[in-house]
Design a protein around this motif. Structure first.
Motif, PDB file in Angstrom:
ATOM      1  N   PHE A  39      -4.967   2.468   4.972  1.00 32.23           N
ATOM      2  CA  PHE A  39      -3.843   1.862   4.263  1.00 32.23           C
ATOM      3  C   PHE A  39      -2.619   1.925   5.177  1.00 32.23           C
ATOM      4  N   ALA A  40      -2.586   1.015   6.142  1.00 31.97           N
ATOM      5  CA  ALA A  40      -1.495   0.950   7.125  1.00 31.97           C
ATOM      6  C   ALA A  40      -1.306   2.295   7.833  1.00 31.97           C
ATOM      7  N   GLY A  83       7.333   4.737  -5.129  1.00 32.76           N
ATOM      8  CA  GLY A  83       8.168   5.899  -4.837  1.00 32.76           C
ATOM      9  C   GLY A  83       8.036   6.245  -3.370  1.00 32.76           C
ATOM     10  N   LYS A  84       8.377   7.472  -3.019  1.00 35.08           N
ATOM     11  CA  LYS A  84       8.320   7.892  -1.617  1.00 35.08           C
ATOM     12  C   LYS A  84       6.877   7.955  -1.112  1.00 35.08           C
ATOM     13  N   PRO A  95       3.585   3.907   4.022  1.00 36.49           N
ATOM     14  CA  PRO A  95       4.050   3.120   5.173  1.00 36.49           C
ATOM     15  C   PRO A  95       4.829   1.888   4.693  1.00 36.49           C
ATOM     16  N   ASP A  96       5.938   1.604   5.343  1.00 37.60           N
ATOM     17  CA  ASP A  96       6.773   0.457   4.953  1.00 37.60           C
ATOM     18  C   ASP A  96       5.965  -0.839   4.932  1.00 37.60           C
ATOM     19  N   GLU A  97       5.079  -1.008   5.913  1.00 36.75           N
ATOM     20  CA  GLU A  97       4.243  -2.222   5.983  1.00 36.75           C
ATOM     21  C   GLU A  97       3.456  -2.408   4.686  1.00 36.75           C
ATOM     22  N   ILE A 140       5.752  -3.243   1.573  1.00 32.78           N
ATOM     23  CA  ILE A 140       6.198  -4.640   1.601  1.00 32.78           C
ATOM     24  C   ILE A 140       5.046  -5.581   1.254  1.00 32.78           C
ATOM     25  N   SER A 141       3.888  -5.313   1.782  1.00 31.89           N
ATOM     26  CA  SER A 141       2.726  -6.179   1.581  1.00 31.89           C
ATOM     27  C   SER A 141       2.289  -6.250   0.121  1.00 31.89           C
ATOM     28  N   LEU A 142       2.319  -5.128  -0.569  1.00 26.83           N
ATOM     29  CA  LEU A 142       1.807  -5.082  -1.954  1.00 26.83           C
ATOM     30  C   LEU A 142       2.814  -5.551  -2.997  1.00 26.83           C
ATOM     31  N   GLN A 143       4.080  -5.578  -2.661  1.00 29.28           N
ATOM     32  CA  GLN A 143       5.093  -5.952  -3.673  1.00 29.28           C
ATOM     33  C   GLN A 143       5.192  -7.435  -3.863  1.00 29.28           C
TER      34      GLN A 143
END
Length: 142
Positions: free
Chosen positions: A58-59, A92-93, A134-136, A139-142
């Protein structure tokens, strides 16, 4: 006795269709609760795969299911096809929630079979600890 009530989000970004196998059927002649959870797992894997991920990749981190809630609404039988819609929310975090809406077609109409929510947490399997999303992936799932 208190009952689980899952408040579904308004929008779902992914839908899959899964046929019910004979091995999903229990002694009561319908889908058992263990098979219900397995169907959620299959749908989640397809959802992650659509984004190029798995639960182990997962990234750069892994995913682990922290909790699950299922609200049963109807039965599934051998030969049915269940439609499972998914939305990833509440980031969340280190984790996020995945909501599931399960339906089947009955008499030309979509019939609710169940709703579910899994709490997913990012996990480093080598270090054996929870890590940040991971930020990637966020972003991908939202």
């Amino acid at each position: 006795m208190a009952r689980i009530k899952i408040d579904l989000p308004d929008n779902f970004s992914f839908t899959t269709h899964i046929p019910i196998r004979i091995t999903d059927i229990n002694y009561g002649g319908h889908t058992g609760n263990d098979a219900f959870l397995s169907l959620l797992h299959e749908a989640r894997m397809q959802f992650l795969g659509k984004h190029g991920y798995t639960e182990l990749s997962f990234a750069g981190v892994g995913l682990i299911m922290k909790d699950v809630a299922i609200e049963f609404k109807g039965e599934l039988f051998y030969g049915d096809t269940v439609s499972i819609s998914i939305a990833a929310t509440d980031f969340g975090k280190a984790g996020f929630d995945i909501y599931y809406k399960m339906q089947k077609e009955e008499n030309g109409q979509a019939k609710a079979i169940g709703f579910a929510k899994t709490g997913m947490v990012c996990y480093d399997y080598q270090l054996k600890k929870i890590v940040a999303i991971p930020d990637e992936a966020r972003i991908s799932l939202q």
